[in-house]
Design an enzyme around this catalytic site. Structure first.
Site, short mmCIF file in Angstrom:
data_model
loop_
_atom_site.label_atom_id
_atom_site.label_comp_id
_atom_site.label_asym_id
_atom_site.label_seq_id
_atom_site.Cartn_x
_atom_site.Cartn_y
_atom_site.Cartn_z
N CYS A 165 0.83 -1.21 0.00
CA CYS A 165 0.00 0.00 0.00
C CYS A 165 0.87 1.26 0.00
O CYS A 165 1.41 1.62 -1.04
CB CYS A 165 -0.99 -0.04 1.17
SG CYS A 165 -2.38 1.03 0.86
N HIS A 174 -3.68 -4.74 0.32
CA HIS A 174 -3.10 -5.33 1.55
C HIS A 174 -3.21 -6.85 1.51
O HIS A 174 -4.17 -7.42 2.04
CB HIS A 174 -3.85 -4.80 2.77
CG HIS A 174 -3.60 -3.36 3.06
ND1 HIS A 174 -2.52 -2.92 3.79
CD2 HIS A 174 -4.28 -2.26 2.68
CE1 HIS A 174 -2.55 -1.61 3.87
NE2 HIS A 174 -3.61 -1.18 3.21
N GLU A 178 -1.74 -8.89 3.21
CA GLU A 178 -1.61 -9.47 4.56
C GLU A 178 -2.95 -9.87 5.17
O GLU A 178 -2.99 -10.66 6.10
CB GLU A 178 -0.86 -8.52 5.49
CG GLU A 178 -1.56 -7.21 5.86
CD GLU A 178 -1.26 -6.07 4.91
OE1 GLU A 178 -0.90 -6.32 3.74
OE2 GLU A 178 -1.39 -4.89 5.34
N1 GLN Z 1 -1.69 6.83 3.08
C1 GLN Z 1 -1.85 6.13 1.84
C2 GLN Z 1 -3.22 6.38 1.24
O1 GLN Z 1 -4.13 6.79 1.92
C3 GLN Z 1 -1.60 4.65 2.00
C4 GLN Z 1 -2.59 3.97 2.90
C5 GLN Z 1 -2.14 2.62 3.41
O2 GLN Z 1 -0.95 2.29 3.37
N2 GLN Z 1 -3.07 1.85 3.94
O3 GLN Z 1 -3.43 6.15 0.08
#
Ligand code: GLN
Length: 534
Positions: free
Chosen positions: A381, A507, A509
């Site tokens: 992400c 994600h 995970e």
């Molecule tokens: N801060 C980034 C976004 O909002 C990544 C978010 C995250 O890693 N869950 O896009």
């Protein structure tokens, strides 16, 4: 209708109520029953999505896009069932719903009160979990500890449910602590006695006690607890401290907790297929090799903030017979440290998700280090967004490349808000959440790992790769190997001519399971250990 199992906690928090609930669910599933799990969190936030990791640890995301408590991660990892919006409910959600109904006029004429309006709403959430899941068992964990003001109304709802449905449809499991007093060399039952008295004062007599303790409870202690708490000794289960949480369902199984539960419900004690879990635990306890993986984050003193990432690394480790040792790297400190020294024993680097600008430059430095030194890299992400920024700055010479999350006025917004996010005013529940499709390009590392073209993965982010920069980065060797075609959004990037460099906007995970590591973690650990198979 389902049978309902309620898991409450007494004496202190952090006893492992979530693991207890998950273990019970796992054991019943192993006996051939369909299970569904749910957690009530007695705070006023509608969900944990707006809370800091310091308050809450990780926010776990379900396939249908609910931002939930990290206990749901344990639930899904233990029972390997997809949970959903009905699986996590907070006081904020209950109150919002009751107030909305009041404004609509649903209660016209009535004074809206805790009992029956709030309690009915809570009971409805439990019934909703039953009717949407069609499960034989709904296992509901009540967050907090008996005695907390916040959880009183939940316990009152459960008391009513027992009264409505009886002992053949409901079962109360109370988890407590049996401390060991070193001076006298004894395990002490008094805090548990008091906790049960407190619960009885609320009209609830627990059916099963799960006692967290440093040593096994002997028969004398069980008899004492039985006498004072009015619970048969067969229903008093010890939860001895373990070094591997996946051992806990087995410890309960050996004490016949699943049989105790099925007997109370007058249900058939079918044969258990628990052997698959015994095999897993046996494997985990006898891992042959070890590997160090660096995890670069800003909450490294708070391991709960990355719990699913660490579990996913471990799952892949099981497959390759390798214990994973995490090198917790503080991204903020990294900005001024010698990276060679920091990563000297690490065989792979992970940059996980995150929000806000603190520690960003340190994470970018770690990515440069992984890319230039051929160290396996996995970006998750935010980790993918930073891998793109790093590539733009250091390979393509776009020195001002940034994300508008960290610098709104940057000349080169490699990562930017999606157009539909620009109008968003409310912060809660408005990220891009849950499952989205991703199409994988054939012939890429991603394709090799997934071995399929169409996948679905869970998301939780507001910003995206800015397609205006795609051609420039692609020309310099960044491969866009996964795309969401519907919205034309970048989902996976990778670098050719590197042993293993891959990053994703989603994600992974959240989808890894102990017996089934996620393909991206599998490939990453395989490369870090240089093993071709287990
Ligand atoms: N801060 C980034 C976004 O909002 C990544 C978010 C995250 O890693 N869950 O896009």
């Amino acid at each position: 209708m389902s049978r309902f199992i309620f898991v409450t906690g007494g004496v202190v928090s952090g006893l492992g109520k979530g693991i207890t609930a998950s273990s019970i669910a796992l054991l019943l599933k192993a006996r051939g029953y369909k299970v569904f799990m749910q957690k009530f969190d007695p705070y006023i936030n509608v969900d944990p999505g707006t809370m800091s990791p310091y308050q809450h640890g990780e926010v776990y995301v379900t396939a249908d896009g609910a931002e939930t408590d990290l206990d749901l991660g344990h639930y899904e990892r233990f029972i390997d069932e997809e949970l959903n919006y009905s699986s996590n409910c907070t006081t904020g959600k209950i109150f919002s719903s009751v107030i909305e109904k009041e404004r609509r006029g649903d209660y016209l004429g009535a004074t809206v009160q805790f009992v029956p309006h709030i309690t009915n709403e809570i009971k409805n959430k439990i019934f909703e979990a039953s009717s949407t899941s069609h499960a034989d068992f709904v296992i509901t964990e009540i967050g907090g500890t008996i005695g907390d003001i916040e959880s009183q109304v939940y316990l009152e709802s459960l008391r009513q449910l027992r009264n409505d449905l009886g002992k053949e449809k409901t079962l109360f499991v109370h988890t407590t602590l049996i401390p060991y007093i070193y001076g006298s060399g004894e395990l002490k039952t008094k805090p548990t006695q008091h906790s049960v008295i407190e619960l009885r004062g609320l009209g609830i007599q627990p059916d099963v006690l799960v006692c967290r303790c440093p040593y096994k409870l002997d028969d004398d202690i069980k008899r004492k607890l039985s006498l004072y708490c009015s619970i048969e000794t067969s229903n008093i289960i010890d939860a001895v401290d373990v070094k591997n949480i996946y051992q806990i369902p087995l410890n309960f199984y050996y004490q016949k907790l699943d049989e105790v539960i099925l007997k109370q419900f007058n249900l058939e004690i079918k044969k258990s297929n628990i052997e698959y879990w015994e095999d897993l635990v046996n494997k985990v306890d006898n891992l042959k090799d070890e590997v160090e993986i660096a995890l670069v984050g800003k909450y490294i003193e708070l391991h709960d903030a990355y719990i699913s990432v660490v579990e996913s690394l471990k799952h892949a480790g099981y497959k390759y017979n390798t214990k994973i040792n995490i090198n917790w790297v503080d991204s903020e400190k990294l900005e001024n440290l010698d990276l060679k020294e920091v990563f000297k024993n690490s065989k792979g680097i992970v940059v996980p998700g995150g929000f806000g600008s603190r520690g960003i430059e340190g994470k970018i430095k770690a990515i440069t280090y992984a890319r230039e030194n051929n160290i396996p890299f996995l970006g998750l992400c935010l980790g993918m967004q930073l891998a793109c920024i790093e590539f733009a700055r250091n390979v393509c010479g776009i020195t001002s490349a940034n994300s508008t999350e960290f610098d709104e006025l940057t000349n080169d917004p490699i990562i930017d808000l999606m157009s539909d996010q620009k109008q968003v005013i409310n912060m809660g529940g408005t990220l891009r959440l849950g499952n989205y499709d991703c199409k994988i390009k054939k012939g890429t590392l991603a394709y090799k790992l997934y071995n399929q073209e169409n996948i679905k993965e869970r998301h939780r982010h507001r910003y995206e790769f800015n397609n205006a920069y795609k051609n420039i980065l692609e020309k310099k060797g960044l491969v866009f190997s996964g795309i969401n075609e519907k919205a034309n959004l970048v989902e996976i990037v990778e670098i050719e001519n590197h042993p293993f460099f891959i990053a994703c906007q989603f994600h992974p995970e959240f989808k890894s399971r102990p017996t089934r590591p996620h393909p991206l973690f599998d490939g990453f650990i395989k490369n870090c250990t240089k093993k071709s198979s287990d």
